[in-house]
Write an enzyme that holds these catalytic residues in place. Structure first.
Site, PDB file in Angstrom:
ATOM      1  NE  ARG A 110      -4.157   1.774   0.849  1.00 35.49           N
ATOM      2  CZ  ARG A 110      -5.174   2.034   0.040  1.00 35.49           C
ATOM      3  NH1 ARG A 110      -5.187   1.577  -1.202  1.00 35.49           N
ATOM      4  NH2 ARG A 110      -6.202   2.720   0.473  1.00 35.49           N
ATOM      5  CB  THR A 387      -9.115  -1.065  -7.833  1.00 35.84           C
ATOM      6  OG1 THR A 387      -9.134   0.153  -7.115  1.00 35.84           O
ATOM      7  CG2 THR A 387      -8.348  -2.105  -7.056  1.00 35.84           C
ATOM      8  CB  THR A 405      -5.892   0.525  -6.737  1.00 35.68           C
ATOM      9  OG1 THR A 405      -6.792   1.504  -7.229  1.00 35.68           O
ATOM     10  CG2 THR A 405      -5.400   0.953  -5.362  1.00 35.68           C
TER      11      THR A 405
HETATM   12  N1  GLY Z   1      -8.471   3.035  -3.451  1.00 39.62           N
HETATM   13  C1  GLY Z   1      -9.486   2.137  -3.132  1.00 39.62           C
HETATM   14  C2  GLY Z   1      -9.133   1.221  -2.031  1.00 39.62           C
HETATM   15  O1  GLY Z   1      -7.981   0.939  -1.811  1.00 39.62           O
HETATM   16  O2  GLY Z   1     -10.011   0.772  -1.345  1.00 39.62           O
END
Ligand code: GLY
Length: 575
Positions: A110, A387, A405
């Site tokens: 992330r 995503t 994403t």
């Molecule tokens: N950007 C959408 C998610 O990660 O939930």
């Protein structure tokens, strides 16, 4: 602030999306019914991805003796070239890995907030949330995690028969030689033209000299991206996070008014995390822990629903109970979930059977619970952005579920000049102010407040369901806040309703994310079921929403994959 002005970008809203002429050409029509997925069978290995060339790259690696992680890494890099609206090296995501012979793990790649981001970064002078800052400006860019994540996955869990360079090579060729733009990409380019046009470095790649976007059949050639990928192939992730590429990324962000520095890039680390686990009617659920909310909310919903005989329940009652479970899990998401390295997240409690039993006791089987009764309040509108999810399985017994994403389609729309790297706008996934919805209508509180170095909470839910310790179902989806609901329904359709994977992936879905207090139902869901929800007090709106649950089911006859028919161009391929 430098960079693009606060021009109105109609493509940011679903209303804007509906008004665009491209939909008349028969693109992903938001009011149309969903097609039927084709079931594809294979004995030795399979990849199901949202873009066909990248899926084939993965199958080729499997054929050459690669394992599921090798193939997933190759698909991840290839999608960054062939599916630029969501495939990426300028964003981030999550990979769930099942290893043959036991041992499940996850890679958290992330994005993180730059050090200069704090709880006031996305507020205006009056202290109100400023969506332009968190969605449309360079302030919204999180430090990209994909390169570090894919490299970590390969280093630890690849077969050892391939170098990272071997796995990036197909992506380099696709970027350097170019390929014909598919309908789906051409449509998404039209939708996001205004966003991409804001920066010459992006326009140069995705627009023609006259300002029109590339049309179906036009060639998309990405030489800068090929060079960046080549540098990563040669020198590893260091080539992305330090040196010339990093300098160009930091310079582009600075010029656009953002705050990410070379030090932020250099400090980025992907993290291996223990999966979140649950059980459901004799199956093991292995999914992504925080900083994704996906696994926790999925297991919480399944635990609540396990207390009901869904297989034999009246269809309307089963649907109603599912919606009640959704509301409760999403209310908990808002209150409790955030980056586990920064806040205490009560994962064990939220995923326990006793916690689910307590929630179940609050469900009135005849009456919808108003959302405001389930947590602190607020509201918004759920919108799936872009995503992408792919599922991979190999003949050795390994499986990978990967969702990654840029947040919005094409992220913030900025390509860092000279790198070919499209940058994300992931920081809108923070709760930029308590109770103010993000772009997906999701609320949050302190647990998901912006802070330096912190990972914003996600809804991505790459999931592997095991039976007797072996992969049974590999699934996941794009769709922002709606992802967790989509994955829940694939699991229930397969386990409770005994559907085959093509039917489970194609079935019209419902979505409820607690706030707004609305059930979104896809076209094709029977009017009787909708009427039954309304009779119990739910407010229902029919709308097609862009989830895409590309999944693989393991059957006694072999692997069966299904590409979600909601996305044109998705492919299940095996050998
Ligand atoms: N950007 C959408 C998610 O990660 O939930």
């Amino acid at each position: 602030m430098n960079g693009p002005s606060r021009q109105k970008l109609v493509s940011f809203t679903l209303v804007g999306l509906l008004s665009l002429p491209l939909l008349a050409r028969g693109a992903d029509r938001l009011d149309s019914e969903i097609g039927q997925a084709q079931a594809v069978a294979a004995k030795n290995g399979m990849v199901v991805a949202q873009e066909a060339q990248a899926a084939r790259v993965g199958v080729d690696i499997l054929r050459k003796g690669g394992n599921a992680v090798d193939a997933a890494v190759a698909v991840g890099f290839a999608l960054a070239v062939t599916y630029p609206r969501a495939g990426n090296i300028g964003g981030g995501g999550f990979m769930v890995i099942h290893r043959a012979g036991g041992g499940d793990t996850t890679i958290d790649y992330r994005e993180t907030a730059p050090q200069a981001i704090n709880e006031k970064s996305f507020l205006d002078a009056q202290g109100n949330a400023d969506p332009w800052k968190s969605r449309d400006s360079a302030l919204s860019i999180g430090v990209p995690g994909t390169v570090a994540g894919l490299a970590l996955a390969e280093e630890k869990y690849g077969s050892g028969h391939f170098t990272l360079a071997d796995l990036i090579a197909p992506a380099i060729a696709l970027a350097r030689d170019g390929f014909a733009v598919a309908d789906d990409t051409a449509d998404s380019l039209s939708r996001d033209q205004a966003r991409l046009k804001r920066w010459p470095s992006s326009a140069q790649i995705f627009l023609k000299p006259d300002g029109d976007v590339l049309a179906p059949g036009d060639r998309l050639v990405q030489p800068d991206l090929a060079n960046t990928l080549e540098a990563i192939a040669r020198d590893g992730p260091r080539a992305f996070y330090q040196g010339a590429v990093a300098e160009k990324i930091a310079a582009a962000i600075d010029a656009a008014g953002g705050v990410m520095t070379l030090d932020d890039l250099k400090a980025y680390r992907a993290v291996e995390r223990t999966p979140v686990r649950g059980t459901y009617r004799g199956y093991d659920i292995v999914s992504m822990p925080p900083p994704s909310s996906g696994g926790v909310a999925l297991i919480e919903m399944l635990n609540i629903l396990e207390g009901y005989d869904l297989a034999h329940a009246d269809a309307a009652q089963a649907l109603f109970l599912m919606v009640e479970a959704m509301k409760r899990a999403y209310a908990d998401r808002a209150l409790f979930l955030g980056d586990p390295d920064r806040v205490q997240v009560p994962v064990a409690r939220l995923t326990s059977k006793s916690y689910a039993a307590a929630w179940r006791a609050t469900i009135d089987p005849a009456r919808a619970t108003p959302a405001r009764d389930l947590g602190r309040g607020g509201g918004g509108r759920p919108e799936g952005r872009n995503t992408t999810h792919f599922s991979v399985i190999d003949r050795f017994g390994n499986a990978v579920a990967n969702t990654y994403t840029l947040n919005f389609s094409y992220g913030v729309g900025l390509v860092a000049a000279g790198t070919g790297v499209l940058l994300n706008n992931e920081l809108d996934d923070f709760a930029v102010k308590p109770e103010v919805p993000n772009a997906y209508g999701l609320l949050g509180y302190e647990a998901n407040a912006p802070a330096p170095g912190k990972r914003p909470l996600s809804s991505m839910t790459p999931t592997i369901v095991l039976k007797d310790g072996k992969p049974f179902l590999v699934t996941g989806s794009p769709g922002g806040s709606l992802i967790i609901n989509a994955v829940l329904q694939v699991v229930i359709d397969v386990i409770d309703r005994g559907m085959d994977i093509a039917d489970a992936v194609s079935a019209p879905r419902v979505y409820d994310q607690w706030m707004p207090d609305t059930v979104f139902a896809e076209p094709g869901l029977s009017g009787d079921l909708i009427a039954a929800l309304e009779a119990r007090g739910d407010s229902v709106r029919v709308r097609r929403l862009p989830t895409s649950a590309n999944s693989i089911l393991v059957t006694p006859a072999g692997f069966v994959g299904a590409a979600d028919p909601r996305t044109r161009g998705a492919l299940a391929a095996g050998y």
